[in-house]
Motif scaffolding. Structure first.
Motif, PDB file in Angstrom:
ATOM      1  N   MET A 442      10.574 -20.568  -3.291  1.00 44.41           N
ATOM      2  CA  MET A 442      11.226 -19.362  -2.776  1.00 44.41           C
ATOM      3  C   MET A 442      10.599 -18.092  -3.359  1.00 44.41           C
ATOM      4  O   MET A 442      10.524 -17.059  -2.700  1.00 44.41           O
ATOM      5  CB  MET A 442      12.721 -19.410  -3.086  1.00 44.41           C
ATOM      6  CG  MET A 442      13.475 -20.499  -2.315  1.00 44.41           C
ATOM      7  SD  MET A 442      13.283 -20.374  -0.497  1.00 44.41           S
ATOM      8  CE  MET A 442      11.987 -21.575  -0.177  1.00 44.41           C
ATOM      9  N   SER A 443      10.153 -18.187  -4.619  1.00 44.90           N
ATOM     10  CA  SER A 443       9.475 -17.040  -5.226  1.00 44.90           C
ATOM     11  C   SER A 443       8.147 -16.771  -4.520  1.00 44.90           C
ATOM     12  O   SER A 443       7.752 -15.616  -4.335  1.00 44.90           O
ATOM     13  CB  SER A 443       9.226 -17.305  -6.716  1.00 44.90           C
ATOM     14  OG  SER A 443      10.436 -17.471  -7.398  1.00 44.90           O
ATOM     15  N   VAL A 444       7.462 -17.834  -4.131  1.00 42.49           N
ATOM     16  CA  VAL A 444       6.176 -17.693  -3.447  1.00 42.49           C
ATOM     17  C   VAL A 444       6.364 -17.284  -1.989  1.00 42.49           C
ATOM     18  O   VAL A 444       5.497 -16.645  -1.390  1.00 42.49           O
ATOM     19  CB  VAL A 444       5.379 -19.019  -3.541  1.00 42.49           C
ATOM     20  CG1 VAL A 444       4.101 -18.957  -2.716  1.00 42.49           C
ATOM     21  CG2 VAL A 444       5.056 -19.339  -4.987  1.00 42.49           C
ATOM     22  N   GLN A 450       4.142 -11.602   3.019  1.00 46.54           N
ATOM     23  CA  GLN A 450       3.290 -10.412   3.039  1.00 46.54           C
ATOM     24  C   GLN A 450       1.924 -10.721   3.638  1.00 46.54           C
ATOM     25  O   GLN A 450       1.218  -9.809   4.070  1.00 46.54           O
ATOM     26  CB  GLN A 450       3.118  -9.879   1.620  1.00 46.54           C
ATOM     27  CG  GLN A 450       4.413  -9.401   0.972  1.00 46.54           C
ATOM     28  CD  GLN A 450       4.208  -8.975  -0.459  1.00 46.54           C
ATOM     29  OE1 GLN A 450       3.264  -8.251  -0.774  1.00 46.54           O
ATOM     30  NE2 GLN A 450       5.093  -9.419  -1.346  1.00 46.54           N
ATOM     31  N   ASN A 451       1.546 -12.000   3.632  1.00 49.06           N
ATOM     32  CA  ASN A 451       0.283 -12.429   4.237  1.00 49.06           C
ATOM     33  C   ASN A 451       0.501 -13.016   5.632  1.00 49.06           C
ATOM     34  O   ASN A 451      -0.360 -13.749   6.146  1.00 49.06           O
ATOM     35  CB  ASN A 451      -0.389 -13.479   3.344  1.00 49.06           C
ATOM     36  CG  ASN A 451      -1.039 -12.881   2.121  1.00 49.06           C
ATOM     37  OD1 ASN A 451      -2.238 -12.594   2.112  1.00 49.06           O
ATOM     38  ND2 ASN A 451      -0.250 -12.676   1.081  1.00 49.06           N
ATOM     39  N   ASN A 452       1.681 -12.736   6.223  1.00 50.42           N
ATOM     40  CA  ASN A 452       2.021 -13.232   7.576  1.00 50.42           C
ATOM     41  C   ASN A 452       2.000 -14.770   7.642  1.00 50.42           C
ATOM     42  O   ASN A 452       1.513 -15.363   8.613  1.00 50.42           O
ATOM     43  CB  ASN A 452       1.056 -12.657   8.619  1.00 50.42           C
ATOM     44  CG  ASN A 452       1.155 -11.153   8.711  1.00 50.42           C
ATOM     45  OD1 ASN A 452       2.249 -10.579   8.687  1.00 50.42           O
ATOM     46  ND2 ASN A 452       0.005 -10.488   8.784  1.00 50.42           N
ATOM     47  N   ILE A 453       2.517 -15.385   6.590  1.00 52.13           N
ATOM     48  CA  ILE A 453       2.582 -16.845   6.530  1.00 52.13           C
ATOM     49  C   ILE A 453       4.020 -17.255   6.225  1.00 52.13           C
ATOM     50  O   ILE A 453       4.645 -16.715   5.306  1.00 52.13           O
ATOM     51  CB  ILE A 453       1.636 -17.405   5.447  1.00 52.13           C
ATOM     52  CG1 ILE A 453       0.180 -17.098   5.804  1.00 52.13           C
ATOM     53  CG2 ILE A 453       1.819 -18.911   5.265  1.00 52.13           C
ATOM     54  CD1 ILE A 453      -0.803 -17.391   4.686  1.00 52.13           C
ATOM     55  N   ASP A 454       4.543 -18.198   6.991  1.00 47.34           N
ATOM     56  CA  ASP A 454       5.903 -18.705   6.768  1.00 47.34           C
ATOM     57  C   ASP A 454       5.857 -19.883   5.810  1.00 47.34           C
ATOM     58  O   ASP A 454       5.035 -20.794   5.963  1.00 47.34           O
ATOM     59  CB  ASP A 454       6.535 -19.162   8.083  1.00 47.34           C
ATOM     60  CG  ASP A 454       6.856 -17.985   8.993  1.00 47.34           C
ATOM     61  OD1 ASP A 454       7.106 -16.891   8.464  1.00 47.34           O
ATOM     62  OD2 ASP A 454       6.836 -18.171  10.225  1.00 47.34           O
ATOM     63  N   LEU A 455       6.746 -19.871   4.813  1.00 48.88           N
ATOM     64  CA  LEU A 455       6.857 -20.988   3.886  1.00 48.88           C
ATOM     65  C   LEU A 455       8.198 -21.673   4.091  1.00 48.88           C
ATOM     66  O   LEU A 455       9.250 -21.045   4.011  1.00 48.88           O
ATOM     67  CB  LEU A 455       6.716 -20.507   2.434  1.00 48.88           C
ATOM     68  CG  LEU A 455       6.518 -21.616   1.381  1.00 48.88           C
ATOM     69  CD1 LEU A 455       5.711 -21.085   0.200  1.00 48.88           C
ATOM     70  CD2 LEU A 455       7.840 -22.184   0.888  1.00 48.88           C
ATOM     71  N   ILE A 456       8.162 -22.973   4.354  1.00 49.71           N
ATOM     72  CA  ILE A 456       9.361 -23.762   4.634  1.00 49.71           C
ATOM     73  C   ILE A 456       9.557 -24.789   3.534  1.00 49.71           C
ATOM     74  O   ILE A 456       8.621 -25.495   3.157  1.00 49.71           O
ATOM     75  CB  ILE A 456       9.245 -24.478   6.001  1.00 49.71           C
ATOM     76  CG1 ILE A 456       9.052 -23.435   7.123  1.00 49.71           C
ATOM     77  CG2 ILE A 456      10.453 -25.354   6.270  1.00 49.71           C
ATOM     78  CD1 ILE A 456       8.659 -24.045   8.448  1.00 49.71           C
ATOM     79  N   PHE A 457      10.754 -24.854   3.004  1.00 48.86           N
ATOM     80  CA  PHE A 457      11.085 -25.825   1.955  1.00 48.86           C
ATOM     81  C   PHE A 457      12.107 -26.823   2.510  1.00 48.86           C
ATOM     82  O   PHE A 457      13.087 -26.429   3.146  1.00 48.86           O
ATOM     83  CB  PHE A 457      11.673 -25.107   0.732  1.00 48.86           C
ATOM     84  CG  PHE A 457      12.155 -26.048  -0.336  1.00 48.86           C
ATOM     85  CD1 PHE A 457      11.285 -26.565  -1.273  1.00 48.86           C
ATOM     86  CD2 PHE A 457      13.501 -26.426  -0.402  1.00 48.86           C
ATOM     87  CE1 PHE A 457      11.734 -27.437  -2.255  1.00 48.86           C
ATOM     88  CE2 PHE A 457      13.952 -27.290  -1.385  1.00 48.86           C
ATOM     89  CZ  PHE A 457      13.062 -27.801  -2.314  1.00 48.86           C
ATOM     90  N   LEU A 478       2.021 -23.822  -8.249  1.00 45.40           N
ATOM     91  CA  LEU A 478       1.439 -22.491  -8.007  1.00 45.40           C
ATOM     92  C   LEU A 478      -0.001 -22.598  -7.528  1.00 45.40           C
ATOM     93  O   LEU A 478      -0.434 -21.853  -6.645  1.00 45.40           O
ATOM     94  CB  LEU A 478       1.515 -21.635  -9.276  1.00 45.40           C
ATOM     95  CG  LEU A 478       2.909 -21.144  -9.679  1.00 45.40           C
ATOM     96  CD1 LEU A 478       2.832 -20.332 -10.965  1.00 45.40           C
ATOM     97  CD2 LEU A 478       3.544 -20.291  -8.563  1.00 45.40           C
ATOM     98  N   ASN A 479      -0.752 -23.535  -8.086  1.00 44.06           N
ATOM     99  CA  ASN A 479      -2.143 -23.706  -7.664  1.00 44.06           C
ATOM    100  C   ASN A 479      -2.229 -24.177  -6.211  1.00 44.06           C
ATOM    101  O   ASN A 479      -3.005 -23.643  -5.410  1.00 44.06           O
ATOM    102  CB  ASN A 479      -2.851 -24.698  -8.582  1.00 44.06           C
ATOM    103  CG  ASN A 479      -4.329 -24.836  -8.251  1.00 44.06           C
ATOM    104  OD1 ASN A 479      -4.694 -25.511  -7.291  1.00 44.06           O
ATOM    105  ND2 ASN A 479      -5.172 -24.190  -9.048  1.00 44.06           N
ATOM    106  N   LEU A 480      -1.427 -25.189  -5.866  1.00 46.91           N
ATOM    107  CA  LEU A 480      -1.469 -25.721  -4.499  1.00 46.91           C
ATOM    108  C   LEU A 480      -0.984 -24.687  -3.487  1.00 46.91           C
ATOM    109  O   LEU A 480      -1.563 -24.545  -2.398  1.00 46.91           O
ATOM    110  CB  LEU A 480      -0.627 -26.996  -4.403  1.00 46.91           C
ATOM    111  CG  LEU A 480      -1.141 -28.209  -5.197  1.00 46.91           C
ATOM    112  CD1 LEU A 480      -0.197 -29.390  -5.036  1.00 46.91           C
ATOM    113  CD2 LEU A 480      -2.549 -28.603  -4.760  1.00 46.91           C
ATOM    114  N   LEU A 481       0.072 -23.948  -3.834  1.00 48.63           N
ATOM    115  CA  LEU A 481       0.591 -22.930  -2.926  1.00 48.63           C
ATOM    116  C   LEU A 481      -0.383 -21.766  -2.804  1.00 48.63           C
ATOM    117  O   LEU A 481      -0.536 -21.179  -1.715  1.00 48.63           O
ATOM    118  CB  LEU A 481       1.965 -22.439  -3.407  1.00 48.63           C
ATOM    119  CG  LEU A 481       3.094 -23.467  -3.277  1.00 48.63           C
ATOM    120  CD1 LEU A 481       4.350 -22.987  -3.991  1.00 48.63           C
ATOM    121  CD2 LEU A 481       3.398 -23.753  -1.805  1.00 48.63           C
TER     122      LEU A 481
END
Length: 612
Positions: A442-444, A450-457, A478-481
């Motif tokens: 959620m932090s990422v 901001q980079n126009n990318i959706d992150l789904i958990f 963090l590295n993989l994300l």
């Protein structure tokens, strides 16, 4: 008419006087009318068993030979020579035929194989076979039939195809045919029969300088390394080499070794030859790993190189071992040839190099801290007054972001080096791995947006208490994300998927990015390896990140796998073992909350090479 009887009696070789009688166009009889003493011992029969008997009843192999009967029927005044294997005599019999008239013939008999040679082969209990010029088996020892898997059948008249099947039989058949056609008198080959390695000696059987058959004699090569290498200079080199050289069959049994191997292990040759590692005290500790690597070489038919620690005289030494398949003359895997080199000194040198990298990395970190301190002062001054605040701020941001990039590189280099030196510690605590990864995701997510990318958990459980190293798992995620954002497409998507499988906890990070070429997948976890892609700058990244991720996962007894398709995206799957420690190892909630306040700072460092 000349009385041949007196002449025959004085002849030192077996002679038959034969009466020829034509019955039809294709059939005829040949009655034996006279023989000499040599014939009796040659055929091992009495006069009563031969005189007035049909020649074809005495030597039936010639009756079914249409070529022989044709030559008899169409014979002119010139003598003819005909050779054929006779089972009752266990030999190739050469017959010189002299035509006296249309009714009378003289047969002079000779053995092509000296009797003492055959007797010598059999008395020594050799594994042997005899073939005719048509590559058909005429005779063999029982041990050869056992090795070929045909102990209970008569192999007379059969071929290699009948004994070994099409694939292997064709190799044996063609090798013997080539030997017969070459008209050589002798050759030797290595062959693997029933998982045993033999040296196959082939001898031509000649009749008037023509090859009429082959004798094959197999000998074990246990303790005969010089026989494999043709002896001479090569054998001397093998024995004088400081490297260990051993030869094992497909069952892991030592067939031979060089003197260096025996000297360093302080064992005698008889303590090694014919035995496996488990039966040799000095090698019993490496038995399991040795079997595993031997099988890999045999099954995959390729060389492997690895290092192995071996305890010799209570001193642990590290050896670089090269194993490769030993192929017999027919291309079949007959065993494994291994060479071992003591590289203990190299390990010490590598350790010194790694310690040097660790020290110099710390030296790099010191000026970085000074840069960050200076930035803090500049920011403070800027707040006071500055006419060109916007431009001033632009350069501050450049300094800050690149300092973070340099710090990320140094951190990765330090941790990767610590890992290789064995200084990196595993510090597991009990905690809820689901909420931990969710908080990071959620932090990422905001940064990804901001980079126009959706992150789904998504997760199949809301809570999972297990032992894991919080700092290392955060670093991994963090590295993989970071990679998923960096190598994604505009309006792309990232999925973080958790799956509790009972004994294991699985984490998947999936993206819709540019993907990784299939020929590069096996290299991406190697240290300093970079996957170049024409859609990205080739110098982005240090090639340490994913190598460190793999190390951080493996230190927790986990595994990581990757699937990717160029232009479609990538998926990294992590599998961690589920373990729960005692309550004293429960994670401190208050510490976790305080530590979480620094997550943004660590995230900014990890994402410092991504430009908004």
């Amino acid at each position: 008419m000349v009385d041949y009887r007196e002449v025959f009696r004085k002849m030192p070789m077996p002679v038959l006087f034969v009466k020829y009688k034509l019955i039809s166009n294709e059939q005829f009889k040949m009655k034996i009318e006279f023989i000499n003493e040599e014939t009796l011992s040659f055929l091992n029969k009495t006069s009563e068993e031969l005189i007035n008997k049909e020649f074809f009843d005495i030597l039936p192999e010639f009756k079914d030979d249409k070529n022989f009967t044709y030559k008899i029927q169409n014979m002119d005044s010139d003598n003819i020579i005909y050779t054929k294997y006779v089972r009752s005599l266990n030999n190739f019999i050469k017959i010189t035929i002299q035509k006296i008239n249309d009714e009378n013939f003289i047969f002079y008999l000779e053995c092509c194989i000296e009797k003492r040679v055959l007797d010598n082969i059999k008395k020594k209990g050799n594994v042997f076979f005899v073939k005719d010029k048509d590559n058909k088996y005429m005779d063999s020892s029982y041990s050869y039939k056992e090795l070929s898997g045909n102990a209970n059948i008569d192999i007379y008249g059969l071929t290699d195809f009948d004994l070994y099947g099409a694939e292997i039989g064709s190799k044996y058949f063609e090798a013997t045919k080539e030997f017969i056609d070459s008209k050589q008198t002798y050759t030797k080959e290595n062959c693997n029969l029933n998982n045993n390695v033999y040296l196959l000696n082939k001898y031509s059987i000649l009749s008037d300088d023509e090859v009429v058959g082959v004798i094959g004699v197999l000998e074990t090569i246990e303790g005969k390394l010089e026989r494999i290498s043709d002896g001479g200079v090569i054998a001397e080199i093998l024995n004088n080499s400081s490297e260990h050289i051993v030869f094992k069959d497909v069952n892991g049994i030592y067939l031979d070794c060089n003197d260096s191997f025996l000297k360093d292990l302080n064992v005698k040759r008889e303590d090694i030859i014919g035995k496996a590692n488990c039966n040799v005290k000095a090698l019993s500790s490496i038995n399991d790993s040795s079997i595993k690597t031997d099988l890999a070489v045999i099954n995959e038919k390729k060389r492997i190189i690895y290092t192995q620690e071996i305890n010799i005289d209570e001193q642990v030494k590290e050896f670089e071992i090269i194993k490769e398949p030993f192929l017999d003359s027919y291309g079949n895997v007959a065993g494994v040839i291994a060479t071992g080199r003591d590289v203990s000194h190299r390990r010490e040198i590598e350790k010194l190099q790694q310690e040097f990298f660790a020290n110099i990395s710390h030296e790099l970190r010191t000026p970085l801290n000074l840069i960050f301190s200076s930035l803090q002062i500049i920011k403070f001054i800027k707040k006071e007054s500055c006419e060109k605040a916007r431009e001033f701020n632009k350069y501050i941001n450049i300094i800050e972001q690149n300092s973070k990039r340099l710090l990320k590189l140094v951190n990765n280099l330090i941790d990767s080096t610590k890992m290789k030196c064995g200084y990196y510690k595993y510090n597991p605590k009990n905690g809820n791995v689901v909420s931990f990864i969710e908080d990071i995701s959620m932090s990422v997510a905001e940064f990804a947006k901001q980079n126009n990318i959706d992150l789904i958990f998504d997760t199949n459980v809301e809570e999972k208490i297990m032992a894991f190293d919080f700092e290392k798992l955060e670093r991994i995620m963090l590295n993989l994300l970071s990679n998923s954002i960096k190598y994604n497409k505009a309006n792309g998507k990232i999925e973080v998927l958790l799956n509790d499988c009972g004994d294991s906890f699985n984490i998947a990070v999936r993206d819709t990015g540019i993907g990784i070429p299939s020929d590069k997948l096996e290299y991406i976890f190697e240290r300093f390896r970079q996957v170049e892609n024409r859609l990205r700058k080739s110098n982005e990244g240090s090639g340490i990140g994913l190598s460190l991720v793999k190390d951080l996962i493996e230190i927790q007894d986990g595994i990581i796998e990757v699937k990717s398709e160029l232009g479609i995206g990538s998926e990294f799957k992590i599998k961690l073992p589920v373990k729960v420690l005692s309550e004293e190892h429960d994670f401190n909630k208050e510490y976790f909350d305080n530590d979480s306040n620094d997550l943004v700072k660590r995230m900014n460092i990890e994402f410092s090479d991504i430009y908004l």
